[in-house]
Design a protein around this motif. Structure first.
Motif, PDB file in Angstrom:
ATOM      1  N   GLY A   1       0.807  -1.210   0.000  1.00  0.00           N
ATOM      2  CA  GLY A   1       0.000   0.000   0.000  1.00  0.00           C
ATOM      3  C   GLY A   1       0.842   1.262   0.000  1.00  0.00           C
ATOM      4  N   SER A   2       0.336   2.281   0.663  1.00  0.00           N
ATOM      5  CA  SER A   2       1.056   3.543   0.813  1.00  0.00           C
ATOM      6  C   SER A   2       0.494   4.284   2.013  1.00  0.00           C
ATOM      7  CB  SER A   2       0.903   4.408  -0.438  1.00  0.00           C
ATOM      8  OG  SER A   2       1.433   5.700  -0.221  1.00  0.00           O
ATOM      9  N   ILE A   3       1.370   4.949   2.743  1.00  0.00           N
ATOM     10  CA  ILE A   3       0.940   5.675   3.935  1.00  0.00           C
ATOM     11  C   ILE A   3       0.023   6.843   3.582  1.00  0.00           C
ATOM     12  CG2 ILE A   3       2.813   7.380   4.093  1.00  0.00           C
ATOM     13  CD1 ILE A   3       1.460   5.198   6.967  1.00  0.00           C
TER      14      ILE A   3
ATOM     15  N   HIS B   1       7.186   9.270   6.416  1.00  0.00           N
ATOM     16  CA  HIS B   1       7.709   8.024   6.983  1.00  0.00           C
ATOM     17  C   HIS B   1       8.726   8.302   8.086  1.00  0.00           C
ATOM     18  CE1 HIS B   1       5.958   6.076   3.402  1.00  0.00           C
ATOM     19  NE2 HIS B   1       6.043   4.956   4.091  1.00  0.00           N
ATOM     20  N   LEU B   2       9.613   9.232   7.835  1.00  0.00           N
ATOM     21  CA  LEU B   2      10.645   9.543   8.829  1.00  0.00           C
ATOM     22  C   LEU B   2      10.023  10.113  10.097  1.00  0.00           C
ATOM     23  CD1 LEU B   2      13.333  11.123   6.469  1.00  0.00           C
ATOM     24  CD2 LEU B   2      13.324   8.813   7.456  1.00  0.00           C
ATOM     25  N   ASP B   3       8.998  10.945   9.939  1.00  0.00           N
ATOM     26  CA  ASP B   3       8.315  11.508  11.104  1.00  0.00           C
ATOM     27  C   ASP B   3       7.628  10.414  11.917  1.00  0.00           C
ATOM     28  OD1 ASP B   3       9.133  14.063  10.444  1.00  0.00           O
ATOM     29  OD2 ASP B   3       7.235  14.616   9.469  1.00  0.00           O
ATOM     30  N   LEU B   4       7.038   9.441  11.239  1.00  0.00           N
ATOM     31  CA  LEU B   4       6.356   8.358  11.939  1.00  0.00           C
ATOM     32  C   LEU B   4       7.333   7.422  12.643  1.00  0.00           C
ATOM     33  CD1 LEU B   4       3.647   7.525   9.242  1.00  0.00           C
ATOM     34  CD2 LEU B   4       3.206   8.403  11.544  1.00  0.00           C
ATOM     35  N   MET B   5       8.566   7.350  12.157  1.00  0.00           N
ATOM     36  CA  MET B   5       9.557   6.468  12.753  1.00  0.00           C
ATOM     37  C   MET B   5      10.341   7.104  13.897  1.00  0.00           C
ATOM     38  SD  MET B   5       9.608   3.388  11.725  1.00  0.00           S
ATOM     39  CE  MET B   5      11.161   3.048  12.541  1.00  0.00           C
ATOM     40  N   LYS B   6      10.423   8.431  13.934  1.00  0.00           N
ATOM     41  CA  LYS B   6      11.386   9.078  14.827  1.00  0.00           C
ATOM     42  C   LYS B   6      11.099   8.869  16.310  1.00  0.00           C
ATOM     43  CE  LYS B   6       9.271  13.717  14.637  1.00  0.00           C
ATOM     44  NZ  LYS B   6       9.474  15.107  14.140  1.00  0.00           N
TER      45      LYS B   6
END
Length: 346
Positions: free
Chosen positions: A234-236, A284-289
């Motif tokens: 999918g895609s975020i 994606h980076l914001d969701l991982m940080k």
């Protein structure tokens, strides 16, 4: 799917193109010697090569009955409908294939083995029914093992569905292996599972257990690995499928991510404008940080709808704009992408 060579007919009425027939196209690309025909009544008379640009002279035929001249032993449903339901038309094709003596492989959410008529018919004719999207039972809950994991994980993500995430992950795995790297691929959809022989159909897993199932697959693949590559889904930023994307990301807890994108498309599969590559990477980076410092290490473009000149222009534009190795692996080879991944591992 076992490794013994098969004679496969691919069922994909109205879906034989480079986007919709994902599972079938994978077989045509990576196991062309096993595919004897494509069944799509809307494109009878064409060949795989004339439609996809690869696969040689594999013929497109009208129905399963027309495939009997090639003596198939397996029918694979090559595409997946929204919701994963088997249409009455497909059901009749499946029944005819079972009666002929074919094993059936399906990536639909509607399971063949739960259909009493199909199950009994398969038993009568001594053939197997394989449901690639059947989730593990009982499901597994996350244990948070990513916090002590030592093997790097690369998650393939995308600006939309159908941007080549499975192909990208598989190509990277094989290319790293060819250079002596012990790369392990984890399939998370029917196509990746069929190709690799392992994985978990994450979009068929109850939401609470998505992360746990992906974590379990990574833990099982870690022994002796240099890197684990997880197929994205999918895609975020896709309004229908972002939930699966997020659950998969939390299960993978990737050290690295790689973006896939189709530069020829302005709208996603829901007919909504696609976000930019930069916006989706930052999201994606914001969701991982909150969990770890992950990073993007490359971009793979799906350029099949562009001329070679247009495609290379998009690749060069991407490299300059994002300062990141970019290619279309299938069309142009590694360029600098595989070297960029190897540098991170050393």
């Amino acid at each position: 799917m076992n490794q013994q060579n098969k004679k496969i007919a691919i069922l994909c009425h109205g879906a034989f193109n480079y986007i919709k027939n994902k599972t079938g196209n994978m077989l045509i690309r990576y196991r062309p010697d096993e595919v004897i025909a494509v069944i799509d009544r809307s494109k009878v008379g064409k060949t795989s090569d004339s439609e996809l640009g690869y696969g040689g002279d594999i013929p497109v035929i009208e129905n399963f009955n027309a495939s009997k001249q090639y003596q198939p032993d397996t029918l694979v449903i090559g595409n997946a409908s929204q919701g994963g339901f088997i249409s009455p038309e497909y059901r009749q094709e499946v029944i005819q294939a079972i009666e002929y003596g074919c094993d059936i492989i399906s990536g639909m959410h509607q399971f063949l083995n739960d259909d009493k008529q199909l199950f009994e018919l398969a038993e009568k004719h001594g053939v197997s029914l394989t449901d690639l999207r059947r989730p593990p039972k009982p499901p597994r809950f996350s244990k948070g093992t990513w916090q002590t994991r030592e093997i790097p994980v690369l998650l393939i993500v995308g600006t939309d569905c159908d941007t080549g995430k499975m192909t990208t992950g598989w190509e990277i795995t094989q290319r790293l292996k060819a250079q002596g790297c012990e790369a392990r691929f984890i399939g998370t959809g029917q196509t990746g599972i069929l190709l690799s022989g392992n994985g978990v159909p994450v979009d068929a897993v109850v939401a609470d257990f998505m992360a746990g199932e992906i974590e379990h697959e990574i833990d099982n693949a870690s022994d002796g690995a240099d890197i684990i590559i997880v197929e994205g889904q999918g895609s975020i930023t896709n309004q229908y499928y972002a939930g699966v994307t997020l659950g998969l990301m939390h299960g993978a807890m990737p050290d690295y991510m790689l973006m896939t994108h189709d530069p020829a498309r302005e709208e996603d599969v829901t007919d909504y404008p696609i976000s930019t590559v930069g916006e989706v990477m930052q999201l994606h980076l914001d969701l991982m940080k909150n969990f770890k410092k992950s990073k993007f290490i490359g971009i793979n473009l799906l350029t099949v709808a562009l001329s070679k000149t247009e495609a290379m222009a998009k690749i060069n534009e991407s490299e300059e704009k994002y300062n990141m190795a970019t290619t279309d692996l299938v069309r142009f080879g590694n360029l600098g992408l595989i070297d960029a991944i190897k540098r991170e591992l050393n």
